[in-house]
Design a protein around this motif. Structure first.
Motif, short mmCIF file in Angstrom:
data_model
loop_
_atom_site.label_atom_id
_atom_site.label_comp_id
_atom_site.label_asym_id
_atom_site.label_seq_id
_atom_site.Cartn_x
_atom_site.Cartn_y
_atom_site.Cartn_z
N SER A 1 -24.12 2.25 -62.80
CA SER A 1 -24.37 1.92 -64.20
C SER A 1 -25.09 0.59 -64.28
CB SER A 1 -23.06 1.87 -64.99
OG SER A 1 -22.24 0.84 -64.49
N THR A 2 -25.74 0.34 -65.41
CA THR A 2 -26.54 -0.89 -65.53
C THR A 2 -25.68 -2.15 -65.39
OG1 THR A 2 -26.34 -0.74 -67.94
CG2 THR A 2 -28.33 0.20 -66.94
N ASN A 3 -24.41 -2.07 -65.75
CA ASN A 3 -23.56 -3.27 -65.61
C ASN A 3 -23.14 -3.53 -64.18
OD1 ASN A 3 -21.51 -1.44 -65.21
ND2 ASN A 3 -20.50 -1.81 -67.16
N GLN A 4 -23.60 -2.70 -63.26
CA GLN A 4 -23.38 -2.95 -61.85
C GLN A 4 -24.59 -3.61 -61.19
OE1 GLN A 4 -22.01 1.12 -60.86
NE2 GLN A 4 -20.03 0.19 -60.32
N THR A 5 -25.58 -3.93 -61.98
CA THR A 5 -26.70 -4.74 -61.49
C THR A 5 -26.15 -6.11 -61.12
OG1 THR A 5 -28.41 -3.62 -62.75
CG2 THR A 5 -28.82 -5.92 -62.17
N SER A 6 -26.32 -6.48 -59.86
CA SER A 6 -25.69 -7.71 -59.39
C SER A 6 -26.14 -8.00 -57.96
CB SER A 6 -24.16 -7.56 -59.43
OG SER A 6 -23.53 -8.78 -59.14
N MET A 7 -25.65 -9.12 -57.46
CA MET A 7 -25.80 -9.47 -56.05
C MET A 7 -24.49 -9.08 -55.36
SD MET A 7 -27.45 -11.08 -53.56
CE MET A 7 -27.67 -12.56 -52.60
N TYR A 8 -24.60 -8.32 -54.28
CA TYR A 8 -23.40 -7.89 -53.55
C TYR A 8 -23.38 -8.56 -52.18
CZ TYR A 8 -22.69 -4.50 -57.20
OH TYR A 8 -22.46 -3.92 -58.42
N LEU A 9 -22.25 -9.19 -51.89
CA LEU A 9 -22.10 -9.93 -50.65
C LEU A 9 -20.95 -9.35 -49.84
CD1 LEU A 9 -22.57 -13.37 -52.30
CD2 LEU A 9 -23.96 -12.60 -50.40
N CYS A 10 -21.21 -9.15 -48.57
CA CYS A 10 -20.20 -8.69 -47.64
C CYS A 10 -19.77 -9.87 -46.78
CB CYS A 10 -20.78 -7.59 -46.76
SG CYS A 10 -19.69 -7.02 -45.45
N GLY B 1 -22.73 -12.03 -45.08
CA GLY B 1 -24.03 -11.44 -44.84
C GLY B 1 -25.05 -12.01 -45.81
N PRO B 2 -26.29 -11.56 -45.72
CA PRO B 2 -27.38 -12.11 -46.53
C PRO B 2 -27.37 -11.65 -47.99
CG PRO B 2 -28.22 -10.39 -45.12
CD PRO B 2 -26.79 -10.59 -44.72
N GLY B 3 -26.57 -10.64 -48.30
CA GLY B 3 -26.50 -10.16 -49.67
C GLY B 3 -27.48 -9.04 -49.96
N THR B 4 -27.11 -8.21 -50.93
CA THR B 4 -27.99 -7.15 -51.44
C THR B 4 -28.13 -7.33 -52.94
OG1 THR B 4 -27.33 -5.53 -49.76
CG2 THR B 4 -28.27 -4.66 -51.80
N ARG B 5 -29.36 -7.49 -53.39
CA ARG B 5 -29.61 -7.57 -54.84
C ARG B 5 -29.86 -6.16 -55.34
NH1 ARG B 5 -30.07 -12.72 -56.63
NH2 ARG B 5 -30.58 -14.31 -55.09
N LEU B 6 -28.94 -5.67 -56.15
CA LEU B 6 -29.03 -4.31 -56.67
C LEU B 6 -29.43 -4.34 -58.14
CD1 LEU B 6 -28.48 -1.22 -56.51
CD2 LEU B 6 -26.11 -1.73 -57.19
N LEU B 7 -30.45 -3.58 -58.45
CA LEU B 7 -30.89 -3.41 -59.83
C LEU B 7 -30.69 -1.95 -60.21
CD1 LEU B 7 -32.35 -4.30 -62.44
CD2 LEU B 7 -34.52 -3.86 -61.28
N VAL B 8 -29.93 -1.72 -61.26
CA VAL B 8 -29.70 -0.35 -61.75
C VAL B 8 -30.43 -0.19 -63.07
CG1 VAL B 8 -28.00 1.39 -62.39
CG2 VAL B 8 -27.44 -0.31 -60.63
#
Lengths: 113, 116
Positions: free
Chosen positions: A82-91, A105-112
């Protein structure tokens, strides 16, 4: 050196898609973590795992699930993005124990969209 | 409840100035750990320091120093003679005890901009 890698640096998905974010660590760490980072909110814990096939909910697990079939790999799954899950995800990963440092980790920038 | 507060949202300094980043925490635990991480524009959080609650000695590492004061529940971070490469978001974090793992509670971060 500790190495935590994430499958993608940038990801663009459509609403309703199933999204997989992969994280791999090479330090034989027992613990692995998924965070999301949003402006003004800092890092918030989504899920963590302290052993293979073991998982615990963090502070904001809604809309996410995780999988840990092997010690070195921890996957975050967005069942229906969903659009509200647009975020930077870090492991992150660490050895077990309150004193242990988490390595990120370096992070994943997710755009929904 | 455990909490970490970084009241400074953004700080801007000119190169060679000294700058202090504040961190205040709340915890009921008597044993806990505090951490500082740096997040440069590339995005990856880089570990800087870990301090346990029984060690109140200040620590210095090159241009970086940390002042831990249990009496005020603060763990402040000072950069001496700042450089452009210090520009980043800095996070303070508290390790929450209990359970099977070391959950971290993060502050909201301080964005440091060092101007040439």
């Amino acid at each position: 050196d500790v190495k935590v890698t994430q499958s993608s640096r940038y990801l663009v998905k459509r609403t309703g898609e199933k999204v997989f974010l992969e994280c791999v660590q090479d330090m034989d760490h027992e613990n692995m973590f998924w965070y999301r980072q949003d402006p003004g909110l800092g890092l918030r814990l989504i899920y963590f795992s302290y052993d293979v096939k073991m998982k615990e909910k963090g502070d904001i697990p809604e809309g996410y699930s995780v999988s840990r079939e092997k010690k070195e790999r921890f996957s975050l799954i967005l069942e229906s993005a969903s659009t509200n899950q647009t975020s930077m995800y870090l492991c992150a990963s660490s050895f077990r124990g309150a004193q242990e440092t988490q390595y990120f980790g370096p992070g994943t920038r997710l755009l929904v969209l | 409840a455990q909490k970490v507060t970084q009241a400074q949202t953004e700080i801007s300094v000119v190169e060679k100035e000294d700058v202090t980043l504040d961190c205040v925490y709340e915890t009921r635990d008597t044993t806990y750990y505090l951490f500082w991480y740096k997040q440069p524009p590339s995005g990856e959080l880089v570990f800087l320091i870990r301090r346990n609650s029984f060690d109140e000695q200040n620590e210095i590492s090159g241009r970086y120093s940390w002042n831990f004061q249990k009496s005020t529940s603060s763990f402040n971070f000072t950069i001496t003679a700042s450089q452009v490469v210090d520009s980043a978001v800095y996070f303070c974090a508290l390790s929450e005890l209990g359970g099977a793992t070391n959950k971290l509670i993060f502050g909201t971060g301080t964005l440091l901009a060092v101007q040439p």
